[in-house]
Design a protein around this motif. Structure first.
Motif, mmCIF file in Angstrom:
data_model
loop_
_atom_site.group_PDB
_atom_site.id
_atom_site.type_symbol
_atom_site.label_atom_id
_atom_site.label_comp_id
_atom_site.label_asym_id
_atom_site.label_seq_id
_atom_site.Cartn_x
_atom_site.Cartn_y
_atom_site.Cartn_z
ATOM 1 N N ALA A 256 0.861 -1.270 -0.068
ATOM 2 C CA ALA A 256 -0.104 -0.089 0.103
ATOM 3 C C ALA A 256 0.908 1.128 -0.056
ATOM 4 O O ALA A 256 0.573 2.252 -0.448
ATOM 5 C CB ALA A 256 -0.952 -0.043 1.183
ATOM 6 N N THR A 257 1.824 1.311 0.442
ATOM 7 C CA THR A 257 2.956 2.115 0.662
ATOM 8 C C THR A 257 3.729 2.334 -0.696
ATOM 9 O O THR A 257 4.429 3.388 -0.858
ATOM 10 C CB THR A 257 3.991 2.212 1.765
ATOM 11 N N GLY A 258 3.538 1.460 -1.714
ATOM 12 C CA GLY A 258 4.163 1.829 -2.807
ATOM 13 C C GLY A 258 5.561 1.260 -2.923
ATOM 14 O O GLY A 258 6.450 1.640 -3.813
ATOM 15 N N LEU A 259 6.000 0.163 -1.868
ATOM 16 C CA LEU A 259 7.273 -0.486 -1.976
ATOM 17 C C LEU A 259 7.408 -1.615 -2.741
ATOM 18 O O LEU A 259 6.609 -2.509 -2.681
ATOM 19 C CB LEU A 259 7.861 -0.693 -0.442
ATOM 20 N N PRO A 260 8.406 -1.862 -3.276
ATOM 21 C CA PRO A 260 8.687 -3.254 -3.833
ATOM 22 C C PRO A 260 8.722 -4.091 -2.732
ATOM 23 O O PRO A 260 9.793 -3.806 -1.687
ATOM 24 C CB PRO A 260 9.943 -3.197 -4.736
ATOM 25 N N VAL A 261 8.534 -5.379 -2.518
ATOM 26 C CA VAL A 261 8.768 -6.305 -1.759
ATOM 27 C C VAL A 261 9.453 -7.469 -2.072
ATOM 28 O O VAL A 261 9.359 -8.096 -3.113
ATOM 29 C CB VAL A 261 7.351 -6.837 -1.135
ATOM 30 N N VAL A 262 10.637 -7.734 -1.160
ATOM 31 C CA VAL A 262 11.426 -8.883 -1.222
ATOM 32 C C VAL A 262 10.965 -9.848 -0.081
ATOM 33 O O VAL A 262 11.022 -9.547 1.117
ATOM 34 C CB VAL A 262 12.884 -8.802 -1.144
ATOM 35 N N ALA A 263 10.475 -10.991 -0.297
ATOM 36 C CA ALA A 263 9.861 -11.997 0.736
ATOM 37 C C ALA A 263 10.416 -13.466 0.333
ATOM 38 O O ALA A 263 10.651 -13.711 -0.733
ATOM 39 C CB ALA A 263 8.509 -11.717 0.748
ATOM 40 N N THR A 264 10.360 -14.289 1.429
ATOM 41 C CA THR A 264 10.506 -15.678 1.371
ATOM 42 C C THR A 264 9.474 -16.227 0.884
ATOM 43 O O THR A 264 8.179 -15.840 1.122
ATOM 44 C CB THR A 264 10.688 -16.062 2.701
ATOM 45 N N ALA A 265 9.605 -17.305 0.250
ATOM 46 C CA ALA A 265 8.632 -18.127 -0.502
ATOM 47 C C ALA A 265 8.016 -18.880 0.196
ATOM 48 O O ALA A 265 7.997 -20.385 -0.138
ATOM 49 C CB ALA A 265 9.115 -18.649 -2.003
ATOM 50 N N VAL A 266 7.324 -18.529 1.440
ATOM 51 C CA VAL A 266 6.575 -19.328 2.441
ATOM 52 C C VAL A 266 5.291 -19.078 2.638
ATOM 53 O O VAL A 266 4.737 -18.008 2.552
ATOM 54 C CB VAL A 266 7.677 -19.405 3.613
ATOM 55 N N GLY A 267 4.267 -20.041 2.846
ATOM 56 C CA GLY A 267 3.195 -19.597 3.415
ATOM 57 C C GLY A 267 2.331 -18.771 2.498
ATOM 58 O O GLY A 267 2.157 -19.272 1.202
ATOM 59 N N GLY A 268 1.696 -17.874 2.980
ATOM 60 C CA GLY A 268 0.696 -16.808 1.867
ATOM 61 C C GLY A 268 1.630 -15.793 1.553
ATOM 62 O O GLY A 268 0.796 -14.947 0.609
ATOM 63 N N ASN A 269 2.768 -15.589 1.459
ATOM 64 C CA ASN A 269 3.667 -14.811 0.838
ATOM 65 C C ASN A 269 3.452 -14.709 -0.575
ATOM 66 O O ASN A 269 3.591 -13.714 -1.192
ATOM 67 C CB ASN A 269 5.255 -14.829 1.246
#
Length: 388
Positions: A303-316
């Protein structure tokens, strides 16, 4: 009938949680209570442990908050206290959440609570993948008492049906919602954050928000940050790390930064109440968890307009479309995390386009009103009189 009388007449829902403190589950619960029509249901929050000032975020009047004061380990007396609390409240419906609350289903049934809902919001370190025999057995044993399950991610929905044996028609997948007015892209330069001199004019801020517990794995983020400078040769005078939250792993992260001689490049301020403002100081958001249900902080970052780097786990993976709104990396892979962050540093246009797409996705799919409507539909369906 006056508005006050309508509120008194509305049926009561008891929400049973472990503790009311800063966290994604708790944030989702408060958002839900604040956005459900107040004339439809009243609410009480029963905490197995206790609660903090976090409850002041509740905007609805008349929400009773009760502490059962369960001691660490086995506290047999808390079952009796919970039973008497439910008998006093006499709710129409109880909504328990996660493993810590599921035993409350049995107490609720004995106390005469007719309608019972259980939500799964994510897992902890002692059962990252939901394979513990003891915990599966407990859930399967209590499954017949539960009228409906709610899963916040597709991963948890599939696990409830395939592993726990819940009937598909008794499981609803409901995404978390986010306040896209409170969390919005920054306009102009970021506000000053951190100690004096922390942010330079062209700083590139890598940020994360969350409980600093082992399951959130902020140590991998710190290791990736160190690699960016030590191996990717990103400039020390521009790179900054901001991790907002408190917990047992905060000290270990600070120690690791100190050993690398990079403590002045990072700010770990602990728990804060100005998360939207701090997010607007970030250039990229990182969610390095080992397990996740559906991350509120990822939604807030989008929502803040940031690119997101996340681990490929659960609901990500439900939230982050790798290569479109962000980047997915394996858990416990600091080198791959550093590679992804390096891409965003060197390609500002990529970061901007991923952030814009994430913001649009939040506006289209993850509103607080849509979330509240979905929960309301579950409660109303259970409360409806049987068809004749």
């Amino acid at each position: 009938m006056s508005p006050d009388a309508e509120l008194v007449a509305a049926p009561l829902i008891v929400h049973l949680i472990h503790r009311l403190d800063v966290g994604g589950l708790e944030n989702g619960l408060i958002n839900l209570i604040n956005h459900l029509p107040p004339e439809r249901y009243r609410h009480a929050i029963v905490c197995l442990r206790d609660y903090t000032d976090y409850h002041l975020r509740i905007q609805r009047p008349g929400v009773e908050i009760i502490s059962i004061n369960k001691r660490e380990g086995k506290d047999w007396g808390h079952y009796l206290r919970l039973f008497h609390t439910l008998r006093r409240l006499q709710p129409l419906l109880i909504h328990t959440r996660n493993l810590s609350g599921i035993e409350g289903q049995l107490l609720a049934a004995v106390a005469g609570v007719r309608l019972r809902v259980h939500g799964e919001h994510g897992r902890d370190m002692d059962d990252l993948y939901g394979v513990s025999r003891k915990y599966r057995w407990l859930r399967k044993l209590l499954r017949p008492l539960i009228g409906h399950f709610i899963a916040v991610s597709k991963d948890l929905e599939a696990w409830l049906i395939g592993t726990i044996g819940a009937r598909p028609q008794h499981v609803t997948h409901i995404c978390n919602g986010v306040d896209s007015l409170q969390f919005h892209p920054r306009l102009g330069p970021p506000a000053a954050v951190g100690p004096p001199g922390f942010l330079c004019e062209d700083a590139f801020v890598i940020g994360s928000v969350g409980r600093m517990a082992e399951v959130k794995d902020h140590l991998s983020l710190v290791q990736a940050f160190i690699l960016l400078i030590a191996e990717h040769a990103l400039p020390r005078d521009r790179l900054r790390l901001l991790i907002v939250g408190d917990g047992p792993c905060r000290h270990a992260c600070q120690e690791l930064l100190g050993q690398a001689g990079m403590e002045e490049l990072a700010w770990l301020p602990g728990q804060r109440d100005d998360i939207p403002q701090l997010m607007r100081a970030m250039d990229v958001f990182v969610q390095p968890s080992l397990a996740e249900g559906m991350s509120n902080t990822i939604l807030e970052a989008m929502a803040t307009g940031l690119p997101v780097v996340a681990t490929a786990v659960g609901g990500n993976p439900d939230l982050v479309y790798s290569g479109w709104t962000g980047t997915l990396v394996p858990a416990r892979a600091p080198a791959m995390l550093a590679d992804a962050l390096n891409d965003y540093y060197r390609l500002p246009a990529l970061a901007g386009s991923h952030g814009q797409r994430g913001r649009r996705r939040v506006l289209d799919e993850y509103s607080l009103n849509a979330m509240a409507d979905a929960y309301l539909a579950v409660y109303d369906a259970l409360a409806a009189p049987p068809a004749t």
